[in-house]
Design a protein around this motif. Structure first.
Motif, short mmCIF file in Angstrom:
data_model
loop_
_atom_site.label_atom_id
_atom_site.label_comp_id
_atom_site.label_asym_id
_atom_site.label_seq_id
_atom_site.Cartn_x
_atom_site.Cartn_y
_atom_site.Cartn_z
N ALA A 10 0.83 -1.21 0.00
CA ALA A 10 0.00 0.00 0.00
C ALA A 10 0.87 1.26 0.00
O ALA A 10 0.59 2.21 -0.74
CB ALA A 10 -0.94 -0.01 1.20
N GLU A 11 1.93 1.27 0.81
CA GLU A 11 2.81 2.44 0.82
C GLU A 11 3.58 2.58 -0.49
O GLU A 11 3.81 3.69 -0.97
CB GLU A 11 3.78 2.36 2.00
CG GLU A 11 3.10 2.66 3.31
CD GLU A 11 4.08 2.96 4.42
OE1 GLU A 11 5.16 3.52 4.14
OE2 GLU A 11 3.74 2.65 5.57
N LYS A 13 2.41 1.66 -3.43
CA LYS A 13 1.43 2.21 -4.38
C LYS A 13 1.25 3.71 -4.14
O LYS A 13 1.09 4.46 -5.09
CB LYS A 13 0.09 1.49 -4.24
CG LYS A 13 0.11 0.03 -4.61
CD LYS A 13 -0.14 -0.21 -6.06
CE LYS A 13 -1.59 0.00 -6.40
NZ LYS A 13 -1.88 -0.32 -7.77
N TRP A 14 1.28 4.12 -2.85
CA TRP A 14 1.16 5.54 -2.55
C TRP A 14 2.34 6.33 -3.11
O TRP A 14 2.17 7.42 -3.67
CB TRP A 14 1.04 5.74 -1.04
CG TRP A 14 1.13 7.17 -0.63
CD1 TRP A 14 0.22 8.15 -0.88
CD2 TRP A 14 2.20 7.78 0.08
NE1 TRP A 14 0.66 9.34 -0.35
CE2 TRP A 14 1.87 9.15 0.25
CE3 TRP A 14 3.40 7.31 0.60
CZ2 TRP A 14 2.70 10.03 0.91
CZ3 TRP A 14 4.21 8.20 1.27
CH2 TRP A 14 3.87 9.53 1.41
N GLU A 19 -1.67 8.82 -4.61
CA GLU A 19 -3.06 8.84 -4.13
C GLU A 19 -3.08 8.62 -2.62
O GLU A 19 -2.51 7.65 -2.11
CB GLU A 19 -3.88 7.77 -4.84
CG GLU A 19 -4.03 8.01 -6.31
CD GLU A 19 -4.89 6.96 -6.98
OE1 GLU A 19 -5.85 6.48 -6.35
OE2 GLU A 19 -4.59 6.61 -8.13
N TYR A 22 -4.08 5.16 -0.52
CA TYR A 22 -3.13 4.09 -0.19
C TYR A 22 -2.40 4.38 1.11
O TYR A 22 -2.16 3.48 1.92
CB TYR A 22 -2.14 3.88 -1.32
CG TYR A 22 -2.78 3.37 -2.59
CD1 TYR A 22 -3.41 2.13 -2.60
CD2 TYR A 22 -2.76 4.11 -3.76
CE1 TYR A 22 -4.00 1.65 -3.75
CE2 TYR A 22 -3.35 3.64 -4.91
CZ TYR A 22 -3.97 2.41 -4.90
OH TYR A 22 -4.57 1.93 -6.03
N LEU A 25 -4.84 3.77 3.94
CA LEU A 25 -5.02 2.33 4.13
C LEU A 25 -3.86 1.74 4.93
O LEU A 25 -4.07 0.97 5.88
CB LEU A 25 -5.13 1.64 2.76
CG LEU A 25 -5.41 0.16 2.75
CD1 LEU A 25 -6.77 -0.13 3.38
CD2 LEU A 25 -5.36 -0.36 1.32
#
Length: 78
Positions: A10-11, A13-14, A19, A22, A25
């Motif tokens: 998630a990090e 992807k951020w 975005e 992410y 999340l």
């Protein structure tokens, strides 16, 4: 073991997309993981002492079998 991997993804992807969803999340998951880690560490330590104090005869026979699992768990938490 899987949740830290999901938090890492998630990090990542951020960082790639920028975005905020992410990052939010990953932060939400980190709170849950910290809570489960703390509860697991405390309950495992208390349980190992409790078994030895309350059921010494049982632990004399089953201790070599159960003890190695508690030792491994406590090593991972320290």
């Amino acid at each position: 073991m899987t949740m830290p991997f999901f938090m890492f993804v998630a990090e990542l992807k951020w960082l790639k997309t920028g975005e905020d969803v992410y990052l939010q999340l990953a932060k939400a998951w980190s709170k849950g993981v910290a809570m489960f880690f703390a509860i697991g560490a405390v309950s495992g330590t208390v349980l190992s002492f409790e078994l030895g104090l309350l059921w010494p005869e049982f632990m004399k026979n089953a201790g070599p079998i159960i003890g190695c699992h508690f030792h491994g768990k406590e090593e991972r938490f320290l």
